[in-house]
Each structure stands twice: as structure tokens, then as C-alpha cells.
Design an enzyme around this catalytic site. Structure first.
Site, PDB file in Angstrom:
ATOM      1  N   SER A 294      -2.808  -7.797   2.974  1.00  0.00           N
ATOM      2  CA  SER A 294      -2.957  -7.555   4.396  1.00  0.00           C
ATOM      3  C   SER A 294      -3.325  -8.917   4.858  1.00  0.00           C
ATOM      4  O   SER A 294      -3.094  -9.474   6.015  1.00  0.00           O
ATOM      5  CB  SER A 294      -4.178  -6.702   4.506  1.00  0.00           C
ATOM      6  OG  SER A 294      -3.648  -5.365   4.277  1.00  0.00           O
TER       7      SER A 294
ATOM      8  N   ARG B  87      -1.721  -6.050  -8.572  1.00  0.00           N
ATOM      9  CA  ARG B  87      -0.895  -7.203  -7.960  1.00  0.00           C
ATOM     10  C   ARG B  87      -0.196  -8.273  -9.286  1.00  0.00           C
ATOM     11  O   ARG B  87       0.709  -8.620  -9.409  1.00  0.00           O
ATOM     12  CB  ARG B  87      -0.786  -7.841  -6.905  1.00  0.00           C
ATOM     13  CG  ARG B  87      -0.674  -6.786  -5.549  1.00  0.00           C
ATOM     14  CD  ARG B  87      -1.094  -7.303  -4.296  1.00  0.00           C
ATOM     15  NE  ARG B  87      -2.505  -7.270  -4.113  1.00  0.00           N
ATOM     16  CZ  ARG B  87      -3.034  -7.804  -3.272  1.00  0.00           C
ATOM     17  NH1 ARG B  87      -2.784  -7.882  -2.025  1.00  0.00           N
ATOM     18  NH2 ARG B  87      -4.627  -7.399  -3.260  1.00  0.00           N
TER      19      ARG B  87
ATOM     20  N   HIS C   9       0.911  -1.330   0.028  1.00  0.00           N
ATOM     21  CA  HIS C   9      -0.053  -0.027  -0.145  1.00  0.00           C
ATOM     22  C   HIS C   9       0.875   1.193  -0.018  1.00  0.00           C
ATOM     23  O   HIS C   9       0.789   2.333  -0.818  1.00  0.00           O
ATOM     24  CB  HIS C   9      -0.861   0.188   1.267  1.00  0.00           C
ATOM     25  CG  HIS C   9      -1.720  -1.168   1.262  1.00  0.00           C
ATOM     26  ND1 HIS C   9      -2.087  -1.706   2.401  1.00  0.00           N
ATOM     27  CD2 HIS C   9      -2.738  -1.340   0.651  1.00  0.00           C
ATOM     28  CE1 HIS C   9      -3.165  -2.643   2.263  1.00  0.00           C
ATOM     29  NE2 HIS C   9      -3.576  -2.476   1.189  1.00  0.00           N
TER      30      HIS C   9
ATOM     31  N   LYS D 193     -17.756  -7.013   7.873  1.00  0.00           N
ATOM     32  CA  LYS D 193     -16.288  -7.588   7.789  1.00  0.00           C
ATOM     33  C   LYS D 193     -15.955  -7.518   9.218  1.00  0.00           C
ATOM     34  O   LYS D 193     -16.190  -6.710   9.986  1.00  0.00           O
ATOM     35  CB  LYS D 193     -15.669  -6.459   6.806  1.00  0.00           C
ATOM     36  CG  LYS D 193     -15.321  -7.095   5.531  1.00  0.00           C
ATOM     37  CD  LYS D 193     -14.049  -6.573   5.111  1.00  0.00           C
ATOM     38  CE  LYS D 193     -13.822  -6.874   3.623  1.00  0.00           C
ATOM     39  NZ  LYS D 193     -12.785  -6.070   2.891  1.00  0.00           N
TER      40      LYS D 193
HETATM   41  P1  ADP Z   1      -9.708  -3.956  -0.297  1.00  0.00           P
HETATM   42  O1  ADP Z   1     -10.628  -4.346   1.031  1.00  0.00           O
HETATM   43  O2  ADP Z   1     -10.417  -3.170  -1.174  1.00  0.00           O
HETATM   44  O3  ADP Z   1      -9.013  -5.312  -0.819  1.00  0.00           O
HETATM   45  P2  ADP Z   1      -7.160  -3.675   0.624  1.00  0.00           P
HETATM   46  O4  ADP Z   1      -6.621  -2.668   1.721  1.00  0.00           O
HETATM   47  O5  ADP Z   1      -6.571  -4.891   0.563  1.00  0.00           O
HETATM   48  O6  ADP Z   1      -8.536  -3.107   0.472  1.00  0.00           O
HETATM   49  O7  ADP Z   1      -6.511  -2.836  -0.757  1.00  0.00           O
HETATM   50  C1  ADP Z   1      -6.554  -1.497  -1.246  1.00  0.00           C
HETATM   51  C2  ADP Z   1      -5.651  -1.338  -2.330  1.00  0.00           C
HETATM   52  O8  ADP Z   1      -4.436  -1.694  -2.252  1.00  0.00           O
HETATM   53  C3  ADP Z   1      -6.338  -2.043  -3.598  1.00  0.00           C
HETATM   54  O9  ADP Z   1      -6.164  -1.382  -4.858  1.00  0.00           O
HETATM   55  C4  ADP Z   1      -5.224  -3.176  -3.692  1.00  0.00           C
HETATM   56  O10 ADP Z   1      -4.951  -3.765  -4.919  1.00  0.00           O
HETATM   57  C5  ADP Z   1      -3.880  -2.496  -3.245  1.00  0.00           C
HETATM   58  N1  ADP Z   1      -2.918  -3.209  -2.906  1.00  0.00           N
HETATM   59  C6  ADP Z   1      -2.990  -4.265  -1.993  1.00  0.00           C
HETATM   60  N2  ADP Z   1      -1.904  -5.006  -1.723  1.00  0.00           N
HETATM   61  C7  ADP Z   1      -0.975  -4.486  -2.309  1.00  0.00           C
HETATM   62  C8  ADP Z   1       0.607  -4.608  -2.726  1.00  0.00           C
HETATM   63  N3  ADP Z   1       1.010  -5.476  -2.215  1.00  0.00           N
HETATM   64  N4  ADP Z   1       0.899  -3.830  -3.609  1.00  0.00           N
HETATM   65  C9  ADP Z   1       0.352  -2.795  -4.237  1.00  0.00           C
HETATM   66  N5  ADP Z   1      -1.272  -2.567  -3.967  1.00  0.00           N
HETATM   67  C10 ADP Z   1      -1.805  -3.204  -3.223  1.00  0.00           C
END
Ligand code: ADP
Length: 153
Positions: free
Chosen positions: A127, A90, A17, A41
């Protein structure tokens, strides 16, 4: 002003992120990290904790704001006058999922979704994997910004 929102759960924020956010601030005047509140959730970290992790990580980045929101992302974009949604990609699974959401959002509004490919070093991080490592007492510090680690110790 070119304002983008970066929506997500951030449970917790990862180095993936933060890579997208740091690159996003080079493209936009302001990047609003928007933590979505979804009553259905179950989260590992409370909303307040998730917000604090991000605020601490970007304390020295005046172009980064952190907020929480409920409801449709496009409605929230209108509310804060953000014309862009920033998302990270990703892998092909992310692409298929994000494509459907971006098309829907374009039907609902004029807001454009801008995708950044994740950097190779962080593309494997999610995450949910971080939460798994935490639950099993593994060394998750290589996967998240320092603010998340300090909170845990
Ligand atoms: P959601 O609940 O929408 O999946 P996340 O917090 O998992 O929320 O992800 C938010 C954003 O961050 C999404 O666009 C996701 O693709 C991106 N993201 C998650 N992990 C990574 C990573 N390792 N590298 C880059 N972007 C990521």
C-alpha cells in the site's frame, strides 16, 4: 462455521490483498476483512473510502464481509467469534514481523494465525508504494483493484 479475519489498514486495498482474500475464501466459510482504526496513523484514504473500495471489489463474494474495529485484534476476533487470523507473507521481513505478532496473539488467546505466501505476481506490491505512485501521478491502476481506480479518476 470457520470464520477468519483478515486485519490491516488497506490504505488502499491492493491486488496483493485481493489475491490473499480470494485464496482465503477457499479455506474458510467466511473471511471478515477488518480495517483497524489507529488514531495515531495518518492515512491517505478515509476509513469510509477504504471500506468502500473493499466492498466494491468483493460485492459478488457473499463469503467476504468488511468491518472496522478498534483495539486488540484478538479481542475483536472473540467478539465476532473468529477463530483464525489470515495474513499474507511477501518476504523475510514480513515473516519476522508477523512471527512476533502471531506468537503474541497465541499468548493472549487461542486464535491461530494462518499465513498464505503471496503469489509471485503481486508479492512486490505494498500500500505504501501505491500511495507513493498516486502522490506522484503515476499509473497505479496495475497495482490495485478497479474500485480504487474509479474513485480516483
Ligand atoms: P498492516 O497495517 O497490518 O501492515 P496492510 O493493509 O499493509 O496492513 O496489510 C494487511 C495484510 O496484507 C498483511 O498480512 C500483509 O502482509 C498483507 N499484504 C500486504 N501486501 C500484500 C501483497 N502484496 N500480497 C499479499 N499480502 C499482502
Amino acid at each position: 462455521m470457520k470464520r477468519a479475519i483478515f486485519p490491516g489498514s488497506f490504505d488502499p486495498i491492493t491486488l496483493g490483498h485481493s489475491d490473499i482474500i480470494k485464496r482465503g475464501v477457499k479455506l474458510f466459510d467466511e473471511v471478515v476483512i477488518a480495517i483497524g482504526i489507529n488514531g495515531d496513523k495518518k492515512y491517505m484514504f478515509s476509513l469510509e473510502e477504504r471500506k468502500q473500495f473493499i466492498e466494491a471489489t468483493f460485492a459478488n463474494h457473499p463469503k467476504v464481509k468488511v468491518v472496522t474495529y478498534q483495539g486488540l485484534t484478538v479481542d475483536f476476533c472473540r467478539e465476532i467469534n473468529a477463530k483464525f487470523i489470515l495474513r499474507g507473507l511477501r518476504n523475510p521481513a514480513d515473516f519476522e514481523f508477523e512471527k512476533a505478532i502471531a506468537h503474541t496473539n497465541r499468548k493472549l488467546s487461542k486464535i491461530e494465525t494462518v499465513f498464505l505466501l503471496t503469489s509471485a505476481k503481486t508479492s512486490f506490491i505494498s500500500s505504501s508504494i501505491v500511495r507513493d505512485v498516486i502522490r506522484n501521478n503515476g499509473n497505479y491502476s496495475i497495482l490495485v483493484p478497479e474500485s480504487v481506480v474509479i474513485k480516483q479518476d
